[in-house]
Structure formats: C-alpha cells, structure tokens
Design a protein around this motif. Structure first.
Motif, PDB file in Angstrom:
ATOM      1  N   MET A  98      54.094  70.140 -80.656  1.00 18.35           N
ATOM      2  CA  MET A  98      54.222  71.042 -79.506  1.00 18.35           C
ATOM      3  C   MET A  98      55.689  71.288 -79.160  1.00 18.35           C
ATOM      4  O   MET A  98      56.092  72.403 -78.878  1.00 18.35           O
ATOM      5  N   ILE A  99      56.485  70.214 -79.190  1.00 17.26           N
ATOM      6  CA  ILE A  99      57.910  70.358 -78.874  1.00 17.26           C
ATOM      7  C   ILE A  99      58.600  71.224 -79.921  1.00 17.26           C
ATOM      8  O   ILE A  99      59.371  72.129 -79.616  1.00 17.26           O
ATOM      9  N   LYS A 100      58.270  70.958 -81.177  1.00 18.63           N
ATOM     10  CA  LYS A 100      58.901  71.700 -82.268  1.00 18.63           C
ATOM     11  C   LYS A 100      58.586  73.198 -82.159  1.00 18.63           C
ATOM     12  O   LYS A 100      59.481  74.035 -82.252  1.00 18.63           O
ATOM     13  N   ASP A 101      57.324  73.516 -81.917  1.00 20.52           N
ATOM     14  CA  ASP A 101      56.930  74.925 -81.781  1.00 20.52           C
ATOM     15  C   ASP A 101      57.667  75.584 -80.616  1.00 20.52           C
ATOM     16  O   ASP A 101      58.140  76.715 -80.721  1.00 20.52           O
ATOM     17  N   ALA A 102      57.758  74.853 -79.505  1.00 21.61           N
ATOM     18  CA  ALA A 102      58.431  75.417 -78.333  1.00 21.61           C
ATOM     19  C   ALA A 102      59.917  75.626 -78.612  1.00 21.61           C
ATOM     20  O   ALA A 102      60.516  76.607 -78.162  1.00 21.61           O
ATOM     21  N   MET A 103      60.526  74.721 -79.396  1.00 27.95           N
ATOM     22  CA  MET A 103      61.948  74.871 -79.731  1.00 27.95           C
ATOM     23  C   MET A 103      62.173  76.051 -80.665  1.00 27.95           C
ATOM     24  O   MET A 103      63.105  76.838 -80.488  1.00 27.95           O
ATOM     25  N   ILE A 104      61.298  76.190 -81.652  1.00 26.31           N
ATOM     26  CA  ILE A 104      61.447  77.297 -82.601  1.00 26.31           C
ATOM     27  C   ILE A 104      61.341  78.633 -81.857  1.00 26.31           C
ATOM     28  O   ILE A 104      62.110  79.556 -82.085  1.00 26.31           O
ATOM     29  N   ALA A 105      60.404  78.683 -80.914  1.00 28.22           N
ATOM     30  CA  ALA A 105      60.184  79.927 -80.168  1.00 28.22           C
ATOM     31  C   ALA A 105      61.417  80.348 -79.369  1.00 28.22           C
ATOM     32  O   ALA A 105      61.638  81.528 -79.135  1.00 28.22           O
ATOM     33  N   LYS A 106      62.244  79.377 -78.991  1.00 22.76           N
ATOM     34  CA  LYS A 106      63.405  79.694 -78.139  1.00 22.76           C
ATOM     35  C   LYS A 106      64.743  79.514 -78.862  1.00 22.76           C
ATOM     36  O   LYS A 106      65.799  79.706 -78.247  1.00 22.76           O
ATOM     37  N   ALA A 107      64.703  79.130 -80.127  1.00 22.82           N
ATOM     38  CA  ALA A 107      65.934  78.733 -80.826  1.00 22.82           C
ATOM     39  C   ALA A 107      67.046  79.783 -80.767  1.00 22.82           C
ATOM     40  O   ALA A 107      68.206  79.450 -80.596  1.00 22.82           O
ATOM     41  N   ASP A 108      66.676  81.068 -80.870  1.00 19.09           N
ATOM     42  CA  ASP A 108      67.738  82.077 -80.951  1.00 19.09           C
ATOM     43  C   ASP A 108      68.310  82.468 -79.591  1.00 19.09           C
ATOM     44  O   ASP A 108      69.360  83.087 -79.526  1.00 19.09           O
ATOM     45  N   VAL A 109      67.632  82.109 -78.510  1.00 20.43           N
ATOM     46  CA  VAL A 109      68.150  82.501 -77.197  1.00 20.43           C
ATOM     47  C   VAL A 109      68.629  81.312 -76.365  1.00 20.43           C
ATOM     48  O   VAL A 109      69.262  81.496 -75.337  1.00 20.43           O
ATOM     49  N   SER A 110      68.349  80.100 -76.824  1.00 21.76           N
ATOM     50  CA  SER A 110      68.634  78.946 -75.983  1.00 21.76           C
ATOM     51  C   SER A 110      70.047  78.415 -76.158  1.00 21.76           C
ATOM     52  O   SER A 110      70.586  78.395 -77.262  1.00 21.76           O
ATOM     53  N   LYS A 111      70.631  77.956 -75.039  1.00 26.98           N
ATOM     54  CA  LYS A 111      71.976  77.367 -75.098  1.00 26.98           C
ATOM     55  C   LYS A 111      71.897  75.873 -75.383  1.00 26.98           C
ATOM     56  O   LYS A 111      72.901  75.208 -75.564  1.00 26.98           O
ATOM     57  N   GLY A 112      70.699  75.340 -75.322  1.00 28.35           N
ATOM     58  CA  GLY A 112      70.501  73.906 -75.531  1.00 28.35           C
ATOM     59  C   GLY A 112      69.132  73.528 -75.000  1.00 28.35           C
ATOM     60  O   GLY A 112      68.529  74.292 -74.253  1.00 28.35           O
ATOM     61  N   PHE A 113      68.647  72.384 -75.425  1.00 28.95           N
ATOM     62  CA  PHE A 113      67.312  71.959 -75.002  1.00 28.95           C
ATOM     63  C   PHE A 113      67.362  70.634 -74.265  1.00 28.95           C
ATOM     64  O   PHE A 113      68.068  69.711 -74.678  1.00 28.95           O
ATOM     65  N   LEU A 114      66.606  70.579 -73.173  1.00 23.87           N
ATOM     66  CA  LEU A 114      66.393  69.302 -72.490  1.00 23.87           C
ATOM     67  C   LEU A 114      65.029  68.817 -72.901  1.00 23.87           C
ATOM     68  O   LEU A 114      64.023  69.473 -72.613  1.00 23.87           O
ATOM     69  N   ILE A 115      64.995  67.711 -73.592  1.00 22.87           N
ATOM     70  CA  ILE A 115      63.703  67.165 -74.016  1.00 22.87           C
ATOM     71  C   ILE A 115      63.346  66.051 -73.034  1.00 22.87           C
ATOM     72  O   ILE A 115      63.900  64.956 -73.093  1.00 22.87           O
ATOM     73  N   ASP A 116      62.430  66.385 -72.130  1.00 23.79           N
ATOM     74  CA  ASP A 116      62.097  65.496 -71.014  1.00 23.79           C
ATOM     75  C   ASP A 116      60.819  64.712 -71.325  1.00 23.79           C
ATOM     76  O   ASP A 116      59.766  65.283 -71.567  1.00 23.79           O
ATOM     77  N   GLY A 117      60.955  63.394 -71.338  1.00 25.54           N
ATOM     78  CA  GLY A 117      59.767  62.563 -71.508  1.00 25.54           C
ATOM     79  C   GLY A 117      59.353  62.303 -72.947  1.00 25.54           C
ATOM     80  O   GLY A 117      58.243  61.874 -73.204  1.00 25.54           O
ATOM     81  N   TYR A 118      60.208  62.560 -73.885  1.00 21.02           N
ATOM     82  CA  TYR A 118      59.923  62.280 -75.290  1.00 21.02           C
ATOM     83  C   TYR A 118      61.223  61.823 -75.948  1.00 21.02           C
ATOM     84  O   TYR A 118      62.259  62.382 -75.628  1.00 21.02           O
ATOM     85  N   PRO A 119      61.262  60.887 -76.798  1.00 24.05           N
ATOM     86  CA  PRO A 119      60.181  60.061 -77.324  1.00 24.05           C
ATOM     87  C   PRO A 119      59.759  58.952 -76.356  1.00 24.05           C
ATOM     88  O   PRO A 119      60.549  58.460 -75.569  1.00 24.05           O
ATOM     89  N   ARG A 120      58.501  58.602 -76.449  1.00 27.33           N
ATOM     90  CA  ARG A 120      57.942  57.531 -75.621  1.00 27.33           C
ATOM     91  C   ARG A 120      58.022  56.183 -76.307  1.00 27.33           C
ATOM     92  O   ARG A 120      57.904  55.146 -75.670  1.00 27.33           O
TER      93      ARG A 120
END
Ligand SMILES: Nc1nc2c(ncn2[C@@H]2O[C@H](COP(=O)(O)OP(=O)(O)OP(=O)(O)O)[C@@H](O)[C@H]2O)c(=O)[nH]1
Ligand SMILES: Nc1ccn([C@@H]2O[C@H](COP(=O)(O)OP(=O)(O)O)[C@@H](O)[C@H]2O)c(=O)n1
Ligand SMILES: [Mg+2]
Length: 222
Positions: A103-125
């Motif tokens: 799920m995280i990977k898909d969400a990152m791919i979907a935003k990769a070209d417009v995002s300035k960076g990603f906050l990955i909240d609550g992962y890895p557990r």
C-alpha cells in the motif's frame, strides 16, 4: 508499418521483450521514488505523529503517508480485504507485512513525480518490516522519533477516543497497542539509531514547541 505475422516464434520473442521492458520500467520507477527523500516518523500510539505530520505537510509540502490511515481507508471501502484487516486492527495486532508495504509503495509511486518528499508515518512496525522497506523502496533519510511517556499517550488516546470514532481508541485496545509498541516497534528505533539518522523529539510539550524541534531536525537535511 508492417506488423509481424502472429506465429508462435514471434509470440515468444514478443513475450521476452515485453518482460524486458517491464523490468526496465520497474527499475526506473524504483530510481524515481528512491531519489525522493523519505522520512520515517515513529513513536508510540498517541505520541503525536499525525499531528506533527500535518504541520510538516503545511510547511514543507511533503506527502504524508500514514500506514494506519491507508489501512483504515481499505476498511472503509468495505472490501473483503478490509473486513479481514478490521478484525486485526480492532484487536490491536499487526497486519501482515506485505499488505502494508504494498500500500505504501503504491501510494509513493502515485505521487513520485510531484512530491517533495515523503513522511512515512507508523511504518515499519518491526525490524523485519524495516528491512523489507529498504529492499523495495530505499533507506529513509531521517527518522523522527516522537517520544512521549506511556501515561501521556494513554491519556491522549482516551481523550481522542471521545471524538475520533476509531474502533481501537478504547482502553483495552490502547493497552495492547502500547504493549506491542514496546515489544516490536521500539527495537526499530535502535536499528536506525546505529546509523545515526534518528532525531529524538520530546513530545511532552505543546504542539508548536514540538514542531520547532521537528523543523530543526528537517532543516539539517537541506
Ligand atoms: N498536549 C499535546 N497534545 C498532543 C500533542 N500532539 C498530539 N496531541 C494530541 O494527542 C492525540 C493523539 O495525537 P495523534 O497525532 O493522533 O497521534 P498519533 O501518534 O498519530 O497516534 P496513532 O495514529 O494512534 O499512532 C490527539 O488528540 C492530539 O490532539 C502535543 O504535542 N501536545
Ligand atoms: N504499519 C502498520 C500500521 C498500522 N497497523 C494496524 O493499524 C492500527 C492503527 O495504526 P495507527 O498507526 O493508526 O495507530 P497506532 O497503533 O500507532 O496507535 C494498529 O494498531 C495496527 O493494527 C499495522 O498493522 N501496521
Ligand atoms: Mg496517527
């Protein structure tokens, strides 16, 4: 253009070249989202991760991906998978590693070209999830460790439970989430500490004071 005859031999060749193209695209997309920095946000349940991430999005334009929110969205969709996830989450247990990572990977791919960076909240557990994240996505540039006392976390979650509508914001499940946090998730922080990328944030203060510390940590990346 003359198209090749559709005989078996060409079909095999076509399959082989399609596979090569897919591999090439996959390697490109790994490079794309691997080159955008990702910041891990860790801390116990109710420590204030979501609250701080919202402020980081506002100031820095990063994309906030909360693994818990992604899972709750799947539950809300009413899908079969969502029903299964809901049962696990209600008990305060962890859903299987691959489900969240995909799920995280898909969400990152979907935003990769417009995002300035990603906050990955609550992962890895768990440490094992951290290793998988690095294999499939890449190492985080920084890990923000939002630290609050267990009493504070319980108090905040009970209060949040009055209005959040979250099925796991009740005292019994909160206790299980805390236990699991200390058992499985805290070792993740030690794992990243050895690489010098952890920034510990004192979350016992007001939201704005906590955010000052968060901003200072992010500004060191520039
Ligand atoms: N006093 C105070 N309250 C805070 C602070 N940060 C968050 N809260 C409150 O604590 C509760 C939990 O905050 P969240 O940001 O939802 O916490 P979280 O870490 O994302 O929690 P989970 O998603 O359950 O892991 C909310 O009701 C917030 O309003 C803070 O810095 N100071
Ligand atoms: N990476 C994740 C994130 C959430 N979850 C599940 O989703 C629930 C809520 O996650 P969350 O991150 O919103 O909240 P906390 O457990 O941190 O309070 C957890 O208790 C787990 O059941 C998971 O299994 N794996
Ligand atoms: Mg949260």
């Amino acid at each position: 253009m003359v198209l090749p005859e559709d005989d078996d031999e060409d079909d095999e060749g076509c399959k082989a070249s399609t596979a090569a193209v897919i591999t090439f695209i996959k390697s490109l997309s790994k490079f794309e989202y691997g080159s955008v920095s990702s910041l891990g946000v860790k801390g116990g349940p109710g420590s204030g991760k979501g609250t701080q991430c919202e402020k980081v999005v506002e100031k820095y334009g990063f994309t906030h991906l909360s693994s818990g929110d992604l899972l709750r969205a799947e539950v809300a969709s009413g899908s079969e998978r969502g029903k299964h996830l809901q049962a696990i989450m209600q008990k305060g247990e962890l859903v299987p590693l691959d489900t969240v990572l995909d799920m995280i990977k898909d969400a990152m791919i979907a935003k990769a070209d417009v995002s300035k960076g990603f906050l990955i909240d609550g992962y890895p557990r768990e440490v094992k999830q951290g290793e998988e994240f690095e294999k499939k996505i890449g190492a985080p540039a920084l890990l923000l460790y939002i630290d609050a006392k267990p009493e504070t976390m319980v108090q905040r979650l009970v209060k949040r439970g009055e209005t959040s509508g979250r099925a796991d914001d009740n005292e019994e499940t909160i206790k299980k989430r805390l236990d699991l946090y200390y058992k499985a998730t805290e070792p993740v922080i030690a794992y990243y500490e050895s690489r010098g990328i952890v920034r510990k944030i004192d979350s016992e203060l007001t939201v704005d004071e906590v955010f000052k510390q968060v901003s200072q940590a992010i500004d060191t990346l520039k």
